[in-house]
Design a protein around this motif. Sequence first.
Motif, PDB file in Angstrom:
ATOM      1  N   ARG A 176       0.843  -1.192   0.000  1.00 32.38           N
ATOM      2  CA  ARG A 176       0.000   0.000   0.000  1.00 32.38           C
ATOM      3  C   ARG A 176       0.890   1.258   0.000  1.00 32.38           C
ATOM      4  O   ARG A 176       2.024   1.233   0.492  1.00 32.38           O
ATOM      5  CB  ARG A 176      -0.917   0.037   1.233  1.00 32.38           C
ATOM      6  CG  ARG A 176      -1.918  -1.102   1.286  1.00 32.38           C
ATOM      7  CD  ARG A 176      -2.922  -1.023   0.157  1.00 32.38           C
ATOM      8  NE  ARG A 176      -3.910  -2.100   0.243  1.00 32.38           N
ATOM      9  CZ  ARG A 176      -3.785  -3.274  -0.350  1.00 32.38           C
ATOM     10  NH1 ARG A 176      -2.683  -3.524  -1.080  1.00 32.38           N
ATOM     11  NH2 ARG A 176      -4.710  -4.194  -0.234  1.00 32.38           N
ATOM     12  N   ALA A 177       0.353   2.329  -0.549  1.00 33.32           N
ATOM     13  CA  ALA A 177       1.083   3.600  -0.629  1.00 33.32           C
ATOM     14  C   ALA A 177       0.929   4.385   0.662  1.00 33.32           C
ATOM     15  O   ALA A 177      -0.127   4.336   1.316  1.00 33.32           O
ATOM     16  CB  ALA A 177       0.576   4.434  -1.807  1.00 33.32           C
ATOM     17  N   ASP A 178       1.979   5.110   1.041  1.00 34.04           N
ATOM     18  CA  ASP A 178       1.911   5.988   2.209  1.00 34.04           C
ATOM     19  C   ASP A 178       1.071   7.211   1.865  1.00 34.04           C
ATOM     20  O   ASP A 178       1.283   7.867   0.835  1.00 34.04           O
ATOM     21  CB  ASP A 178       3.314   6.427   2.626  1.00 34.04           C
ATOM     22  CG  ASP A 178       4.137   5.258   3.144  1.00 34.04           C
ATOM     23  OD1 ASP A 178       3.523   4.298   3.650  1.00 34.04           O
ATOM     24  OD2 ASP A 178       5.381   5.305   3.024  1.00 34.04           O
ATOM     25  N   GLU A 179       0.145   7.521   2.740  1.00 38.88           N
ATOM     26  CA  GLU A 179      -0.761   8.655   2.498  1.00 38.88           C
ATOM     27  C   GLU A 179      -0.213   9.896   3.197  1.00 38.88           C
ATOM     28  O   GLU A 179      -0.543  10.191   4.351  1.00 38.88           O
ATOM     29  CB  GLU A 179      -2.171   8.316   2.977  1.00 38.88           C
ATOM     30  CG  GLU A 179      -2.773   7.113   2.265  1.00 38.88           C
ATOM     31  CD  GLU A 179      -4.160   6.750   2.771  1.00 38.88           C
ATOM     32  OE1 GLU A 179      -4.686   7.499   3.622  1.00 38.88           O
ATOM     33  OE2 GLU A 179      -4.707   5.725   2.331  1.00 38.88           O
ATOM     34  N   HIS A 180       0.660  10.625   2.495  1.00 39.96           N
ATOM     35  CA  HIS A 180       1.214  11.867   3.046  1.00 39.96           C
ATOM     36  C   HIS A 180       1.579  12.781   1.887  1.00 39.96           C
ATOM     37  O   HIS A 180       1.600  12.374   0.724  1.00 39.96           O
ATOM     38  CB  HIS A 180       2.445  11.577   3.915  1.00 39.96           C
ATOM     39  CG  HIS A 180       3.614  11.037   3.136  1.00 39.96           C
ATOM     40  ND1 HIS A 180       4.655  11.819   2.722  1.00 39.96           N
ATOM     41  CD2 HIS A 180       3.885   9.777   2.681  1.00 39.96           C
ATOM     42  CE1 HIS A 180       5.524  11.081   2.052  1.00 39.96           C
ATOM     43  NE2 HIS A 180       5.094   9.832   2.011  1.00 39.96           N
ATOM     44  N   GLY A 181       1.862  14.029   2.240  1.00 38.59           N
ATOM     45  CA  GLY A 181       2.189  15.024   1.214  1.00 38.59           C
ATOM     46  C   GLY A 181       1.071  16.025   1.028  1.00 38.59           C
ATOM     47  O   GLY A 181       0.290  16.305   1.958  1.00 38.59           O
ATOM     48  N   ALA A 182       0.974  16.576  -0.168  1.00 40.36           N
ATOM     49  CA  ALA A 182      -0.058  17.562  -0.486  1.00 40.36           C
ATOM     50  C   ALA A 182      -1.434  16.896  -0.444  1.00 40.36           C
ATOM     51  O   ALA A 182      -1.558  15.676  -0.634  1.00 40.36           O
ATOM     52  CB  ALA A 182       0.198  18.167  -1.870  1.00 40.36           C
ATOM     53  N   PRO A 183      -2.496  17.666  -0.201  1.00 39.02           N
ATOM     54  CA  PRO A 183      -3.847  17.069  -0.128  1.00 39.02           C
ATOM     55  C   PRO A 183      -4.217  16.285  -1.381  1.00 39.02           C
ATOM     56  O   PRO A 183      -4.850  15.222  -1.297  1.00 39.02           O
ATOM     57  CB  PRO A 183      -4.753  18.288   0.060  1.00 39.02           C
ATOM     58  CG  PRO A 183      -3.884  19.322   0.704  1.00 39.02           C
ATOM     59  CD  PRO A 183      -2.526  19.097   0.128  1.00 39.02           C
ATOM     60  N   GLU A 184      -3.837  16.791  -2.557  1.00 37.51           N
ATOM     61  CA  GLU A 184      -4.165  16.084  -3.795  1.00 37.51           C
ATOM     62  C   GLU A 184      -3.455  14.738  -3.866  1.00 37.51           C
ATOM     63  O   GLU A 184      -4.040  13.733  -4.309  1.00 37.51           O
ATOM     64  CB  GLU A 184      -3.779  16.944  -5.010  1.00 37.51           C
ATOM     65  CG  GLU A 184      -4.559  18.236  -5.155  1.00 37.51           C
ATOM     66  CD  GLU A 184      -4.035  19.343  -4.267  1.00 37.51           C
ATOM     67  OE1 GLU A 184      -3.040  19.111  -3.547  1.00 37.51           O
ATOM     68  OE2 GLU A 184      -4.610  20.444  -4.295  1.00 37.51           O
ATOM     69  N   ILE A 185      -2.200  14.700  -3.420  1.00 34.46           N
ATOM     70  CA  ILE A 185      -1.449  13.440  -3.433  1.00 34.46           C
ATOM     71  C   ILE A 185      -2.026  12.471  -2.411  1.00 34.46           C
ATOM     72  O   ILE A 185      -2.108  11.257  -2.659  1.00 34.46           O
ATOM     73  CB  ILE A 185       0.040  13.712  -3.152  1.00 34.46           C
ATOM     74  CG1 ILE A 185       0.631  14.617  -4.253  1.00 34.46           C
ATOM     75  CG2 ILE A 185       0.823  12.414  -3.081  1.00 34.46           C
ATOM     76  CD1 ILE A 185       2.077  14.980  -4.024  1.00 34.46           C
ATOM     77  N   ILE A 186      -2.458  12.981  -1.262  1.00 34.89           N
ATOM     78  CA  ILE A 186      -3.070  12.118  -0.244  1.00 34.89           C
ATOM     79  C   ILE A 186      -4.351  11.492  -0.780  1.00 34.89           C
ATOM     80  O   ILE A 186      -4.606  10.296  -0.587  1.00 34.89           O
ATOM     81  CB  ILE A 186      -3.346  12.934   1.035  1.00 34.89           C
ATOM     82  CG1 ILE A 186      -2.022  13.349   1.698  1.00 34.89           C
ATOM     83  CG2 ILE A 186      -4.204  12.132   2.000  1.00 34.89           C
ATOM     84  CD1 ILE A 186      -2.209  14.221   2.919  1.00 34.89           C
ATOM     85  N   ARG A 187      -5.164  12.297  -1.473  1.00 32.49           N
ATOM     86  CA  ARG A 187      -6.401  11.742  -2.044  1.00 32.49           C
ATOM     87  C   ARG A 187      -6.093  10.677  -3.097  1.00 32.49           C
ATOM     88  O   ARG A 187      -6.774   9.640  -3.163  1.00 32.49           O
ATOM     89  CB  ARG A 187      -7.241  12.871  -2.654  1.00 32.49           C
ATOM     90  CG  ARG A 187      -7.890  13.777  -1.620  1.00 32.49           C
ATOM     91  CD  ARG A 187      -9.022  14.579  -2.228  1.00 32.49           C
ATOM     92  NE  ARG A 187      -8.541  15.505  -3.243  1.00 32.49           N
ATOM     93  CZ  ARG A 187      -8.183  16.763  -2.994  1.00 32.49           C
ATOM     94  NH1 ARG A 187      -8.252  17.235  -1.754  1.00 32.49           N
ATOM     95  NH2 ARG A 187      -7.783  17.550  -3.959  1.00 32.49           N
ATOM     96  N   ALA A 188      -5.070  10.925  -3.924  1.00 35.97           N
ATOM     97  CA  ALA A 188      -4.693   9.929  -4.933  1.00 35.97           C
ATOM     98  C   ALA A 188      -4.195   8.652  -4.269  1.00 35.97           C
ATOM     99  O   ALA A 188      -4.535   7.536  -4.708  1.00 35.97           O
ATOM    100  CB  ALA A 188      -3.627  10.506  -5.857  1.00 35.97           C
TER     101      ALA A 188
END
Length: 255
Positions: free
Chosen positions: A200-212
């Motif tokens: 699974r991908a880590d959910e961090h960074g800019a809001p758009e990247i987190i949503r992706a």
Amino acid sequence: MRPIGLSTRLLAVTTAALILVTLAGLITQVFSHVQNARHTAEDSARSVGAALLPMLEQVLVTGDIETAGQTMERVVRHRSIDRIALLQPKTDRVVIEIHDTETQNEVPPWLMDWLPHEISSLKLPIEVGGVDYGTLTLQPSTGAILKDAWQAGKLALFGALLSMALILPFLALILRRGLQPLSELVRSVDRFGQGALSHRADEHGAPEIIRAATAFNQMAGRIENLMADLGAAKAAAESANSIKGEFLANMSHEI
């Protein structure tokens, strides 16, 4: 040909935008400097004319043209005056004309053609006791204006280049750090595509990247569950086929 990365593209676009803004600011600054210098040169010419008139009136009344010429020559040495002339009354014939021959032109020709640097000459009548002794003409120095503008432009350009040299590396660092979560998301997609279904991908960074990343993780979870269900169904089908085969074998034996 290797495709250009997103951070490189963003850095190139930002650099181009900074260059355009810098050039626009530089041009505006040079034009503003020229306009201010023109006004300063005109005011200086008026001041020089106001100071010169009383001396010329005294020497012209006595008819001492040589002294008047010497006085005008000393005035021309002033940096803000390019030409000074004494014209006869009514005919405007030149009696004395002094040019500044010492100031060297250090300005590129293209700058002289590009900048609006022309200044109208200042004309002052010389009258003593109601008698017209002629007209004093002073031409402010355009060379001094252009030279000042050229020097100011070079300093501004040097400052802009120095600022860009300091800003761009810092901007590149910010872009790389800001896009690092996106690079990690791309690597996670690659690993998942290579068969690591539990990754699974880590959910961090800019809001758009987190949503992706969240959408990818949800999709990956559904695909993993679907593959697990398919594996279970396949195992059940294989088990049923095995039981069916054993049953048919037993029946054949009994028969």
